[in-house]
Design a protein around this motif. Sequence first.
Motif, short mmCIF file in Angstrom:
data_model
loop_
_atom_site.label_atom_id
_atom_site.label_comp_id
_atom_site.label_asym_id
_atom_site.label_seq_id
_atom_site.Cartn_x
_atom_site.Cartn_y
_atom_site.Cartn_z
N LEU A 38 0.82 -1.38 -0.13
CA LEU A 38 0.09 0.03 -0.09
C LEU A 38 0.82 1.61 -0.09
O LEU A 38 1.93 1.60 1.02
N GLY A 39 0.85 2.27 -1.16
CA GLY A 39 1.75 3.45 -1.24
C GLY A 39 2.88 3.11 -1.92
O GLY A 39 3.45 2.47 -2.15
N SER A 40 2.64 4.08 -3.00
CA SER A 40 3.72 3.95 -3.92
C SER A 40 4.89 5.59 -3.82
O SER A 40 5.31 5.60 -5.27
N GLY A 41 4.60 6.36 -3.07
CA GLY A 41 5.66 6.78 -2.81
C GLY A 41 7.53 6.54 -3.12
O GLY A 41 7.37 5.53 -3.03
N GLN A 42 7.92 7.55 -2.27
CA GLN A 42 8.92 6.77 -1.37
C GLN A 42 9.29 5.24 -1.17
O GLN A 42 9.98 4.85 -1.76
N VAL A 43 9.62 5.71 -0.11
CA VAL A 43 9.11 3.70 0.32
C VAL A 43 8.51 3.23 -0.34
O VAL A 43 9.28 2.03 -0.49
N GLY A 44 7.44 3.41 -0.77
CA GLY A 44 6.54 1.32 -1.23
C GLY A 44 7.30 1.73 -2.39
O GLY A 44 7.25 0.64 -2.66
N SER A 45 7.62 2.78 -3.48
CA SER A 45 8.18 1.98 -4.95
C SER A 45 9.92 1.32 -4.28
O SER A 45 9.96 0.69 -5.30
N THR A 46 10.15 2.00 -3.81
CA THR A 46 11.54 1.16 -3.30
C THR A 46 11.64 -0.71 -2.77
O THR A 46 11.96 -0.88 -3.57
N VAL A 47 10.29 -0.64 -2.04
CA VAL A 47 10.28 -2.11 -1.45
C VAL A 47 10.08 -2.69 -2.76
O VAL A 47 9.94 -3.28 -3.03
N ALA A 48 8.60 -2.11 -3.69
CA ALA A 48 7.93 -2.50 -4.15
C ALA A 48 9.14 -3.03 -5.38
O ALA A 48 9.44 -4.20 -6.05
N GLN A 49 10.17 -2.13 -5.59
CA GLN A 49 11.66 -2.29 -7.26
C GLN A 49 12.27 -4.11 -5.78
O GLN A 49 12.72 -4.86 -6.58
N ASN A 50 11.99 -3.69 -4.60
CA ASN A 50 13.29 -4.47 -3.88
C ASN A 50 12.69 -6.25 -4.38
O ASN A 50 13.62 -6.90 -4.54
N LEU A 51 11.41 -6.09 -3.85
CA LEU A 51 10.56 -7.25 -3.92
C LEU A 51 9.72 -7.69 -5.33
O LEU A 51 10.07 -9.20 -5.21
N ALA A 52 9.87 -7.16 -6.27
CA ALA A 52 9.62 -7.38 -7.63
C ALA A 52 10.50 -7.64 -8.42
O ALA A 52 10.64 -8.35 -9.17
N SER A 53 12.12 -7.44 -7.74
CA SER A 53 13.47 -7.93 -8.11
C SER A 53 13.26 -9.55 -8.06
O SER A 53 14.36 -10.35 -8.29
N VAL A 54 12.96 -10.04 -7.55
CA VAL A 54 13.00 -11.68 -6.59
C VAL A 54 12.03 -11.96 -7.67
O VAL A 54 10.75 -12.05 -7.46
N SER A 55 12.00 -13.48 -8.38
CA SER A 55 11.31 -13.32 -9.80
C SER A 55 9.76 -14.82 -9.03
O SER A 55 8.84 -15.11 -9.20
N SER A 56 10.11 -15.76 -7.18
CA SER A 56 8.95 -15.44 -6.87
C SER A 56 8.44 -14.83 -5.84
O SER A 56 7.07 -15.78 -5.82
N ASN A 57 8.39 -13.49 -6.14
CA ASN A 57 7.37 -12.67 -5.25
C ASN A 57 6.37 -12.44 -6.69
O ASN A 57 7.10 -11.85 -7.25
N ASP A 58 4.98 -12.23 -6.69
CA ASP A 58 4.48 -11.66 -6.75
C ASP A 58 3.12 -9.61 -6.07
O ASP A 58 2.64 -10.96 -5.35
N VAL A 59 3.81 -9.04 -6.83
CA VAL A 59 3.41 -7.51 -5.69
C VAL A 59 2.59 -7.40 -6.80
O VAL A 59 2.21 -6.94 -7.97
N THR A 60 1.58 -6.57 -5.75
CA THR A 60 0.87 -5.13 -6.62
C THR A 60 0.89 -4.37 -5.15
O THR A 60 0.65 -4.63 -3.89
N VAL A 61 0.87 -3.28 -6.08
CA VAL A 61 0.90 -2.45 -5.38
C VAL A 61 -0.23 -1.88 -5.68
O VAL A 61 -1.24 -1.45 -6.25
N ILE A 62 -1.30 -0.96 -4.79
CA ILE A 62 -2.37 0.06 -4.28
C ILE A 62 -1.87 1.65 -3.53
O ILE A 62 -1.35 1.37 -2.88
#
Length: 169
Positions: A38-62
């Motif tokens: 939840l959240g695509s600001g600085q913290v959310g987008s950085t976390v999404a970038q790190n987690l999406a780089s792992v192939s076994s993760n299915d990431v959804t951003v709201i």
Amino acid sequence: MPEINKRSSENRFSDDLLLYNPIILTNPPAQTVKILILGSGQVGSTVAQNLASVSSNDVTVIDIDEKALQHIGSRLDVQTILGNGASPFILEQAGAADSDLLLALTRSDETNIVACKIAADLFNIPSRIARVRSSEYLEYPYPENDDTENGSLTVFDITETISPEQLVT
């Protein structure tokens, strides 16, 4: 079962979630891990970038910011949902019923806290991490709780909290 490492709070805030995230999967499981952010600001987008780089993760951003979602969706392999992350309807649309982890990282403590409670009670998401900026939520004592680290937040079923702003100071 993946290995879980706890990081100490002495780490300073950086662009890398892995430096301040209280729970880190060091050996990602072979099966897909469904993650809601939840959240695509600085913290959310950085976390999404790190987690999406792992192939076994299915990431959804709201997020409620359509432009921010378009930006993050154009550069990362993530799904995006426009809406309030504290809404049960939006969480359901994002697939909360079969999610493994909720990271509530908006700028609003109240949105993050409520989203974790809904994730626990309505969708039984096992791990719920909330970004909490105000120390008042952490410091206010919950009388029936020995957990002094999360204070009154225990009543909201938050499994871990992160406070990147406090780590900087």
